[in-house]
Enzyme design. Structure first.
Site, mmCIF file in Angstrom:
data_model
loop_
_atom_site.group_PDB
_atom_site.id
_atom_site.type_symbol
_atom_site.label_atom_id
_atom_site.label_comp_id
_atom_site.label_asym_id
_atom_site.label_seq_id
_atom_site.Cartn_x
_atom_site.Cartn_y
_atom_site.Cartn_z
ATOM 1 N N GLU A 298 0.155 10.548 -14.322
ATOM 2 C CA GLU A 298 0.897 9.283 -14.514
ATOM 3 C C GLU A 298 2.269 9.551 -15.140
ATOM 4 O O GLU A 298 2.760 8.795 -15.982
ATOM 5 C CB GLU A 298 0.051 8.267 -15.277
ATOM 6 C CG GLU A 298 -1.214 7.974 -14.478
ATOM 7 C CD GLU A 298 -1.912 6.684 -14.772
ATOM 8 O OE1 GLU A 298 -1.285 5.774 -15.332
ATOM 9 O OE2 GLU A 298 -3.096 6.588 -14.415
ATOM 10 N N GLY A 299 2.841 10.677 -14.697
ATOM 11 C CA GLY A 299 4.158 11.091 -15.178
ATOM 12 C C GLY A 299 4.018 12.161 -16.241
ATOM 13 O O GLY A 299 3.392 11.938 -17.269
ATOM 14 N N SER B 75 1.299 10.165 -5.431
ATOM 15 C CA SER B 75 1.685 11.583 -5.388
ATOM 16 C C SER B 75 1.441 12.201 -4.027
ATOM 17 O O SER B 75 0.472 11.883 -3.342
ATOM 18 C CB SER B 75 0.891 12.377 -6.421
ATOM 19 O OG SER B 75 1.128 11.855 -7.696
ATOM 20 N N GLY C 208 5.719 14.497 -6.489
ATOM 21 C CA GLY C 208 4.925 14.232 -7.689
ATOM 22 C C GLY C 208 5.802 13.488 -8.669
ATOM 23 O O GLY C 208 5.839 12.252 -8.688
ATOM 24 N N TRP D 9 -3.763 14.869 -5.355
ATOM 25 C CA TRP D 9 -4.158 14.631 -6.756
ATOM 26 C C TRP D 9 -4.640 13.218 -6.980
ATOM 27 O O TRP D 9 -4.275 12.591 -7.972
ATOM 28 C CB TRP D 9 -2.982 14.912 -7.708
ATOM 29 C CG TRP D 9 -2.367 16.236 -7.512
ATOM 30 C CD1 TRP D 9 -1.170 16.508 -6.951
ATOM 31 C CD2 TRP D 9 -2.938 17.507 -7.875
ATOM 32 N NE1 TRP D 9 -0.954 17.859 -6.929
ATOM 33 C CE2 TRP D 9 -2.026 18.487 -7.498
ATOM 34 C CE3 TRP D 9 -4.148 17.885 -8.488
ATOM 35 C CZ2 TRP D 9 -2.257 19.848 -7.685
ATOM 36 C CZ3 TRP D 9 -4.381 19.232 -8.682
ATOM 37 C CH2 TRP D 9 -3.442 20.193 -8.282
ATOM 38 N N ILE D 10 -5.424 12.693 -6.053
ATOM 39 C CA ILE D 10 -5.817 11.288 -6.186
ATOM 40 C C ILE D 10 -7.115 11.160 -6.973
ATOM 41 O O ILE D 10 -8.185 11.585 -6.531
ATOM 42 C CB ILE D 10 -5.926 10.607 -4.789
ATOM 43 C CG1 ILE D 10 -4.605 10.776 -4.015
ATOM 44 C CG2 ILE D 10 -6.313 9.138 -4.941
ATOM 45 C CD1 ILE D 10 -3.353 10.274 -4.719
ATOM 46 N N SER E 62 5.154 14.823 -19.256
ATOM 47 C CA SER E 62 5.889 14.533 -20.507
ATOM 48 C C SER E 62 7.383 14.486 -20.229
ATOM 49 O O SER E 62 8.118 13.684 -20.820
ATOM 50 C CB SER E 62 5.592 15.616 -21.552
ATOM 51 O OG SER E 62 4.233 15.560 -21.909
ATOM 52 N N GLY F 42 -0.064 1.706 -16.595
ATOM 53 C CA GLY F 42 -1.006 2.832 -16.496
ATOM 54 C C GLY F 42 -0.823 3.812 -17.641
ATOM 55 O O GLY F 42 -1.779 4.392 -18.153
HETATM 56 N N1 CAA Z 1 9.799 0.433 -14.420
HETATM 57 C C1 CAA Z 1 10.324 -0.420 -13.512
HETATM 58 N N2 CAA Z 1 11.240 -0.020 -12.592
HETATM 59 C C2 CAA Z 1 11.620 1.264 -12.617
HETATM 60 C C3 CAA Z 1 11.104 2.199 -13.528
HETATM 61 C C4 CAA Z 1 10.156 1.723 -14.466
HETATM 62 N N3 CAA Z 1 9.609 2.547 -15.373
HETATM 63 N N4 CAA Z 1 11.670 3.397 -13.294
HETATM 64 C C5 CAA Z 1 12.505 3.237 -12.271
HETATM 65 N N5 CAA Z 1 12.479 1.944 -11.855
HETATM 66 C C6 CAA Z 1 13.257 1.349 -10.767
HETATM 67 C C7 CAA Z 1 14.744 1.406 -11.093
HETATM 68 O O1 CAA Z 1 15.158 0.268 -11.835
HETATM 69 C C8 CAA Z 1 15.357 1.454 -9.716
HETATM 70 O O2 CAA Z 1 15.371 0.162 -9.168
HETATM 71 P P1 CAA Z 1 16.710 -0.448 -8.481
HETATM 72 O O3 CAA Z 1 17.179 0.535 -7.462
HETATM 73 O O4 CAA Z 1 16.255 -1.745 -7.921
HETATM 74 O O5 CAA Z 1 17.693 -0.592 -9.588
HETATM 75 C C9 CAA Z 1 14.349 2.241 -8.901
HETATM 76 O O6 CAA Z 1 13.109 2.120 -9.592
HETATM 77 C C10 CAA Z 1 14.716 3.697 -8.732
HETATM 78 O O7 CAA Z 1 14.876 4.220 -10.020
HETATM 79 P P2 CAA Z 1 15.647 5.573 -10.313
HETATM 80 O O8 CAA Z 1 16.961 5.565 -9.616
HETATM 81 O O9 CAA Z 1 15.645 5.726 -11.789
HETATM 82 O O10 CAA Z 1 14.715 6.644 -9.589
HETATM 83 P P3 CAA Z 1 14.628 8.197 -9.785
HETATM 84 O O11 CAA Z 1 14.347 8.776 -8.459
HETATM 85 O O12 CAA Z 1 15.811 8.693 -10.547
HETATM 86 O O13 CAA Z 1 13.320 8.460 -10.691
HETATM 87 C C11 CAA Z 1 11.425 8.291 -12.080
HETATM 88 C C12 CAA Z 1 12.587 7.590 -11.356
HETATM 89 C C13 CAA Z 1 11.294 7.562 -13.398
HETATM 90 C C14 CAA Z 1 11.622 9.747 -12.324
HETATM 91 C C15 CAA Z 1 10.199 8.052 -11.167
HETATM 92 O O14 CAA Z 1 10.318 8.756 -9.965
HETATM 93 C C16 CAA Z 1 8.886 8.397 -11.834
HETATM 94 O O15 CAA Z 1 8.389 7.638 -12.673
HETATM 95 N N6 CAA Z 1 8.259 9.542 -11.450
HETATM 96 C C17 CAA Z 1 6.943 9.898 -11.923
HETATM 97 C C18 CAA Z 1 5.893 9.333 -11.018
HETATM 98 C C19 CAA Z 1 4.538 9.375 -11.612
HETATM 99 O O16 CAA Z 1 4.308 8.928 -12.731
HETATM 100 N N7 CAA Z 1 3.590 9.886 -10.827
HETATM 101 C C20 CAA Z 1 2.237 9.903 -11.248
HETATM 102 C C21 CAA Z 1 1.352 9.660 -10.084
HETATM 103 S S1 CAA Z 1 0.156 8.418 -10.289
HETATM 104 C C22 CAA Z 1 -1.154 9.150 -11.048
HETATM 105 O O17 CAA Z 1 -1.088 10.171 -11.651
HETATM 106 C C23 CAA Z 1 -2.381 8.318 -10.931
HETATM 107 C C24 CAA Z 1 -3.673 9.025 -11.102
HETATM 108 O O18 CAA Z 1 -4.391 9.228 -10.151
HETATM 109 C C25 CAA Z 1 -4.136 9.331 -12.495
#
Ligand code: CAA
Length: 379
Positions: free
Chosen positions: A363-364, A126, A131, A156-157, A366, A242
């Site tokens: 971690e994303g 993030s 985010g 937000w780490i 809802s 995660g």
């Molecule tokens: N698993 C595997 N691969 C995935 C995936 C998944 N769940 N989601 C997307 N991908 C891959 C796609 O297949 C695509 O790959 P290719 O180009 O090779 O085909 C690539 O990633 C890009 O995917 P999209 O075009 O779907 O990307 P997007 O920009 O439309 O968005 C999203 C994807 C699902 C919204 C993503 O950005 C996402 O998950 N966002 C949320 C991030 C998140 O969870 N952040 C939390 C921070 S970590 C945290 O909180 C830790 C902590 O400290 C507690």
């Protein structure tokens, strides 16, 4: 199909339950009030094997399955969600990511210590402007011979200050969008790496959430995880697992609040009888128990799929989406069951209500889980 736990599952669950009761419960209110990281407790969790549960024993891990991990996560989260988020990030983001995609040298150097809790890890995706939209990474890593120069800010780490090892996602080729993103291992203390301010949060106040600043930090090429351009896939796959951990955390917060409410309803009397004898309370308890059971099935199913080597991306998104909603609903109702007592710290449920909210965000959010699920069902 069967729904039985193995002897090993029950042993792990009971060990986590004992630990939570004896080591986490005393002091949990104080740590929340003072926003104090549970250093001592996390150290003991490492000694007991809770920080690297699924890691292969050859890298000092517990060699356990994901079902054991979620059972332990639920028990720890029933008492202290601040401790359990450190456990979750270390196990399912940092250790899993390194074990699955790290080089043998990276595993020997870092994973062997992360798996025992000797070192704690953080996962840095993030950013102030990235985010949910994780492809919009502004942090850059520019190749300069045998090292990269890392520049940018992460937000937000979790474990932001208590970690020693940071998995950092950064752009190595902005022209290529998400295919130009790479992942790196960065150590605390390297020149140019500054730990920013600690966030003053609504819930999980015992966990330390920080921003991180990188200015011309030299990261050796051998600290890149996988190939250049693999970082976004690495982050997404790591987050798939995660989310099982956070779903288990949400389940634990809900079941902890439910258990307290059930016990309280049998003790507290109103209108001449325990409040558990009033239908208004009975209906609340029935709803809580049903929602928790449904969440538990989703959490266990996603863990089981992962253990079977099957695809679990959708299942983990569903488990997190639903379990986090249940955590929110159940904790709000738990405060209501406790009445005025529920609104004061001593009875724990107000903290659980505050802690529950983050499970719908990190971690994303809802909404992100719904994107993952809807894309899959419409594909
Ligand atoms: N698993 C595997 N691969 C995935 C995936 C998944 N769940 N989601 C997307 N991908 C891959 C796609 O297949 C695509 O790959 P290719 O180009 O090779 O085909 C690539 O990633 C890009 O995917 P999209 O075009 O779907 O990307 P997007 O920009 O439309 O968005 C999203 C994807 C699902 C919204 C993503 O950005 C996402 O998950 N966002 C949320 C991030 C998140 O969870 N952040 C939390 C921070 S970590 C945290 O909180 C830790 C902590 O400290 C507690």
């Amino acid at each position: 199909m069967h729904f039985d736990y193995t002897e090993e599952h029950l042993t792990v669950r009971d060990a986590a339950r004992d630990f939570a009761q004896t080591e986490l419960l005393p002091g949990v209110i104080e740590r929340d009030t003072e926003a104090k990281f549970p250093h001592e407790q996390i150290k003991k969790m490492g000694e007991l094997g809770f920080m690297g549960m699924m890691v292969d024993p050859k890298y000092n891990g517990g060699g356990m399955d994901t079902v054991s991990y979620v059972l332990a996560m639920e028990e720890i989260s029933k008492i202290d969600a601040s401790a359990s988020v450190s456990m979750s990030v270390n196990n399912s983001l940092v250790c899993w990511g390194l074990e699955k995609y790290g080089s043998e040298e990276q595993k020997q150097k870092y994973l062997t210590k992360l798996a025992t809790g000797e070192l704690i890890g953080a996962f840095c995706l993030s950013e102030p402007e990235a985010g949910s939209d994780a492809t919009s990474q502004k942090t850059t890593a520019e190749l300069q011979g045998d090292h990269y120069l890392l520049n940018g800010t992460k937000n937000w780490i979790t474990n932001g200050n208590s970690a020693s090892v940071y998995l950092v996602i950064a752009q190595t080729d902005p022209e290529k969008g998400h295919k130009g993103i790479s992942a790196f291992i960065v150590e605390k203390g390297w020149d140019g790496f500054v730990i920013g301010k600690k966030e003053d949060k609504l819930g999980i106040r015992g966990s330390d959430t920080h921003s991180l600043m990188f200015t011309d930090v030299k990261v050796p090429v051998e600290n890149r995880i996988g190939d250049e351009g693999f970082g976004f896939r690495f982050a997404m796959e790591t987050l798939n697992g995660g989310r099982i951990g956070i779903a288990a955390q949400a389940l634990g917060i809900a079941s902890g609040a439910y258990e307290l409410s059930l016990a309280y309803s049998k003790e507290r009397k109103a209108f001449g009888k325990p409040i558990s004898q009033h239908q208004a309370i009975q209906f609340k308890l029935a709803d809580m128990a049903t929602q928790i059971e449904a969440a538990r099935l989703l959490v266990l199913k996603s863990a089981w799929l992962k253990d079977q080597g099957k695809d679990y991306a959708d299942a983990s998104a569903m488990a997190k989406l639903y379990a986090s909603e249940v955590a929110m609903n159940v904790t709000v109702e738990a405060v209501q069951v406790h009445g005025g007592y529920g609104y004061v710290k001593e009875y724990h449920v107000e903290r659980m209500m505050r802690d529950a909210k983050i499970t719908q965000i990190y971690e994303g959010t809802s909404e992100i889980q719904k994107i993952v699920i809807s894309r899959s069902i419409l594909r």
